[in-house]
Design a protein around this motif. Structure first.
Motif, PDB file in Angstrom:
ATOM      1  N   ARG A 270       9.962 -11.036  60.708  1.00 21.47           N
ATOM      2  CA  ARG A 270      10.236 -10.096  59.519  1.00 21.47           C
ATOM      3  C   ARG A 270       9.599 -10.645  58.218  1.00 21.47           C
ATOM      4  NH1 ARG A 270      12.441  -8.358  63.417  1.00 21.47           N
ATOM      5  NH2 ARG A 270      13.584  -6.346  63.893  1.00 21.47           N
ATOM      6  N   ALA A 271       9.710 -12.063  58.142  1.00 20.46           N
ATOM      7  CA  ALA A 271       9.176 -12.629  56.947  1.00 20.46           C
ATOM      8  C   ALA A 271       7.666 -12.330  56.877  1.00 20.46           C
ATOM      9  CB  ALA A 271       9.355 -14.335  57.026  1.00 20.46           C
ATOM     10  N   PHE A 272       6.959 -12.486  57.853  1.00 19.75           N
ATOM     11  CA  PHE A 272       5.176 -12.185  58.160  1.00 19.75           C
ATOM     12  C   PHE A 272       5.081 -10.740  57.665  1.00 19.75           C
ATOM     13  CE2 PHE A 272       2.094 -10.380  60.895  1.00 19.75           C
ATOM     14  CZ  PHE A 272       0.690 -11.281  60.163  1.00 19.75           C
ATOM     15  N   ARG A 273       5.996  -9.810  58.251  1.00 20.12           N
ATOM     16  CA  ARG A 273       5.764  -8.334  57.836  1.00 20.12           C
ATOM     17  C   ARG A 273       5.967  -8.134  56.471  1.00 20.12           C
ATOM     18  NH1 ARG A 273       5.433  -4.077  61.568  1.00 20.12           N
ATOM     19  NH2 ARG A 273       5.530  -3.199  59.735  1.00 20.12           N
ATOM     20  N   ALA A 274       7.001  -8.724  55.818  1.00 17.11           N
ATOM     21  CA  ALA A 274       7.010  -8.591  54.396  1.00 17.11           C
ATOM     22  C   ALA A 274       6.182  -9.285  53.479  1.00 17.11           C
ATOM     23  CB  ALA A 274       8.494  -9.230  54.168  1.00 17.11           C
ATOM     24  N   MET A 275       5.024 -10.026  53.932  1.00 16.75           N
ATOM     25  CA  MET A 275       4.344 -10.825  53.109  1.00 16.75           C
ATOM     26  C   MET A 275       3.072  -9.642  52.897  1.00 16.75           C
ATOM     27  SD  MET A 275       4.685 -14.075  52.154  1.00 16.75           S
ATOM     28  CE  MET A 275       3.111 -14.561  51.813  1.00 16.75           C
ATOM     29  N   PRO A 276       2.619  -9.603  51.566  1.00 18.96           N
ATOM     30  CA  PRO A 276       1.691  -8.730  51.394  1.00 18.96           C
ATOM     31  C   PRO A 276       0.203  -9.485  51.611  1.00 18.96           C
ATOM     32  CG  PRO A 276       2.522  -9.480  49.309  1.00 18.96           C
ATOM     33  CD  PRO A 276       3.339  -9.997  50.421  1.00 18.96           C
ATOM     34  N   TYR A 277      -0.550  -8.587  52.118  1.00 16.76           N
ATOM     35  CA  TYR A 277      -1.949  -9.389  52.475  1.00 16.76           C
ATOM     36  C   TYR A 277      -2.564  -9.635  51.137  1.00 16.76           C
ATOM     37  CZ  TYR A 277      -5.958 -10.489  55.268  1.00 16.76           C
ATOM     38  OH  TYR A 277      -6.938 -11.336  55.722  1.00 16.76           O
ATOM     39  N   PRO A 278      -3.202 -10.856  51.051  1.00 20.20           N
ATOM     40  CA  PRO A 278      -3.883 -11.379  49.682  1.00 20.20           C
ATOM     41  C   PRO A 278      -4.962 -10.051  49.357  1.00 20.20           C
ATOM     42  CG  PRO A 278      -3.359 -13.076  51.040  1.00 20.20           C
ATOM     43  CD  PRO A 278      -3.093 -11.955  51.815  1.00 20.20           C
ATOM     44  N   ASP A 279      -5.095 -10.299  47.717  1.00 21.76           N
ATOM     45  CA  ASP A 279      -6.238  -9.457  47.521  1.00 21.76           C
ATOM     46  C   ASP A 279      -7.597  -9.845  47.933  1.00 21.76           C
ATOM     47  OD1 ASP A 279      -4.490  -8.041  46.079  1.00 21.76           O
ATOM     48  OD2 ASP A 279      -4.708  -9.277  44.090  1.00 21.76           O
ATOM     49  N   ARG A 280      -8.799  -9.242  48.159  1.00 21.33           N
ATOM     50  CA  ARG A 280      -9.877  -9.776  48.473  1.00 21.33           C
ATOM     51  C   ARG A 280     -10.535 -10.463  47.486  1.00 21.33           C
ATOM     52  NH1 ARG A 280     -14.059  -7.222  51.848  1.00 21.33           N
ATOM     53  NH2 ARG A 280     -15.989  -8.065  51.268  1.00 21.33           N
ATOM     54  N   PRO A 281     -10.967 -11.857  48.225  1.00 22.94           N
ATOM     55  CA  PRO A 281     -11.293 -12.769  47.051  1.00 22.94           C
ATOM     56  C   PRO A 281     -12.993 -12.501  46.734  1.00 22.94           C
ATOM     57  CG  PRO A 281     -11.397 -13.867  49.186  1.00 22.94           C
ATOM     58  CD  PRO A 281     -10.656 -12.518  49.332  1.00 22.94           C
ATOM     59  N   LYS A 282     -13.294 -13.210  45.784  1.00 22.56           N
ATOM     60  CA  LYS A 282     -14.869 -13.137  45.356  1.00 22.56           C
ATOM     61  C   LYS A 282     -15.697 -13.812  46.301  1.00 22.56           C
ATOM     62  CE  LYS A 282     -14.021 -12.765  40.490  1.00 22.56           C
ATOM     63  NZ  LYS A 282     -14.031 -13.302  39.071  1.00 22.56           N
ATOM     64  N   PRO A 283     -16.984 -13.503  46.733  1.00 21.28           N
ATOM     65  CA  PRO A 283     -17.633 -13.900  47.453  1.00 21.28           C
ATOM     66  C   PRO A 283     -17.861 -15.541  47.360  1.00 21.28           C
ATOM     67  CG  PRO A 283     -18.996 -12.095  46.634  1.00 21.28           C
ATOM     68  CD  PRO A 283     -17.744 -12.324  45.779  1.00 21.28           C
ATOM     69  N   GLY A 284     -17.698 -16.169  48.504  1.00 20.60           N
ATOM     70  CA  GLY A 284     -17.622 -17.480  48.703  1.00 20.60           C
ATOM     71  C   GLY A 284     -16.558 -18.207  49.628  1.00 20.60           C
ATOM     72  N   LYS A 285     -16.314 -19.200  49.805  1.00 20.09           N
ATOM     73  CA  LYS A 285     -15.624 -19.913  50.790  1.00 20.09           C
ATOM     74  C   LYS A 285     -14.437 -19.023  51.215  1.00 20.09           C
ATOM     75  CE  LYS A 285     -14.642 -23.152  53.956  1.00 20.09           C
ATOM     76  NZ  LYS A 285     -15.394 -23.057  55.135  1.00 20.09           N
ATOM     77  N   LEU A 286     -13.530 -18.683  50.161  1.00 21.37           N
ATOM     78  CA  LEU A 286     -12.224 -17.996  50.150  1.00 21.37           C
ATOM     79  C   LEU A 286     -12.591 -16.659  50.900  1.00 21.37           C
ATOM     80  CD1 LEU A 286     -10.271 -18.536  46.795  1.00 21.37           C
ATOM     81  CD2 LEU A 286      -9.657 -19.521  49.311  1.00 21.37           C
TER      82      LEU A 286
ATOM     83  N   ASP B 281     -14.861 -15.880  52.947  1.00 24.18           N
ATOM     84  CA  ASP B 281     -15.300 -16.447  54.582  1.00 24.18           C
ATOM     85  C   ASP B 281     -13.929 -16.817  55.224  1.00 24.18           C
ATOM     86  OD1 ASP B 281     -17.964 -15.833  53.610  1.00 24.18           O
ATOM     87  OD2 ASP B 281     -18.478 -18.280  53.589  1.00 24.18           O
ATOM     88  N   LEU B 282     -13.142 -17.267  54.531  1.00 22.58           N
ATOM     89  CA  LEU B 282     -11.740 -17.850  55.339  1.00 22.58           C
ATOM     90  C   LEU B 282     -10.926 -16.493  55.408  1.00 22.58           C
ATOM     91  CD1 LEU B 282     -11.078 -21.103  53.731  1.00 22.58           C
ATOM     92  CD2 LEU B 282     -11.747 -20.727  56.042  1.00 22.58           C
ATOM     93  N   GLY B 283     -10.857 -15.618  54.487  1.00 24.43           N
ATOM     94  CA  GLY B 283     -10.289 -14.503  54.275  1.00 24.43           C
ATOM     95  C   GLY B 283     -10.752 -13.408  55.561  1.00 24.43           C
ATOM     96  N   SER B 284     -12.071 -13.441  55.876  1.00 24.00           N
ATOM     97  CA  SER B 284     -12.508 -12.838  56.928  1.00 24.00           C
ATOM     98  C   SER B 284     -11.908 -13.362  57.966  1.00 24.00           C
ATOM     99  CB  SER B 284     -14.290 -12.697  56.833  1.00 24.00           C
ATOM    100  OG  SER B 284     -14.690 -11.992  55.714  1.00 24.00           O
ATOM    101  N   ASP B 285     -12.143 -14.535  58.430  1.00 26.58           N
ATOM    102  CA  ASP B 285     -11.409 -15.402  59.452  1.00 26.58           C
ATOM    103  C   ASP B 285     -10.104 -15.076  59.754  1.00 26.58           C
ATOM    104  OD1 ASP B 285     -13.985 -16.388  60.009  1.00 26.58           O
ATOM    105  OD2 ASP B 285     -13.294 -18.484  59.195  1.00 26.58           O
ATOM    106  N   LEU B 286      -9.317 -14.817  58.687  1.00 26.98           N
ATOM    107  CA  LEU B 286      -7.905 -14.721  58.620  1.00 26.98           C
ATOM    108  C   LEU B 286      -7.532 -13.232  59.189  1.00 26.98           C
ATOM    109  CD1 LEU B 286      -4.842 -14.926  58.102  1.00 26.98           C
ATOM    110  CD2 LEU B 286      -5.255 -14.315  55.982  1.00 26.98           C
ATOM    111  N   LEU B 287      -8.555 -12.207  58.577  1.00 28.64           N
ATOM    112  CA  LEU B 287      -8.384 -10.952  59.154  1.00 28.64           C
ATOM    113  C   LEU B 287      -8.743 -10.709  60.396  1.00 28.64           C
ATOM    114  CD1 LEU B 287      -7.995  -8.210  57.829  1.00 28.64           C
ATOM    115  CD2 LEU B 287     -10.478  -7.612  57.407  1.00 28.64           C
TER     116      LEU B 287
END
Length: 116
Positions: free
Chosen positions: A15-31, A33-39
């Motif tokens: 329930r805590a996980f479901r309540a967390m909003p997915y973070p905004d898309r970061p600008k190109p770079g390491k974040l 890339d990691l955001g794509s892995d997380l997705l």
């Protein structure tokens, strides 16, 4: 009794996980890339977690559960180690880290539930 506790821990983490909003898309770079892995990981595990929550799937039947949990731990470390240069990047990094930490807590609860 252990099974009931494990189930309760999972439901709380889910329930805590479901309540967390997915973070905004970061600008190109390491974040980004990691955001794509997380997705990718998020997509794979969220469906299974929902099935466990609804009682349609046992946690022990989730394919590659331990592998997914390791991938989440690796992402948690990767987000923590990313250097940021602006306040905006730092805020995005913190949101991703919080999201992955919540996902990690759910994965740990799933692993405990699968072990019961």
């Amino acid at each position: 009794m252990v099974g009931l506790t494990g189930s309760s821990d999972f439901r709380h983490a889910y329930r805590a996980f479901r309540a967390m909003p997915y973070p905004d898309r970061p600008k190109p770079g390491k974040l980004q890339d990691l955001g794509s892995d997380l997705l990718d990981i998020d997509y794979q595990i969220a469906g299974y977690a929902g099935q466990v929550d609804s009682g349609d799937l046992s946690a022990s039947d989730i394919p590659d559960l331990d592998e997914h949990a390791r991938a989440v731990k690796n992402l948690l470390s990767a987000f923590a180690s990313v250097s940021t240069t602006t306040d905006e990047e730092l805020q995005v990094k913190q949101k991703f880290h919080a999201y992955v930490a919540t996902l990690d807590r759910m994965m740990v609860a799933l692993q405990r539930l699968a072990a019961d």
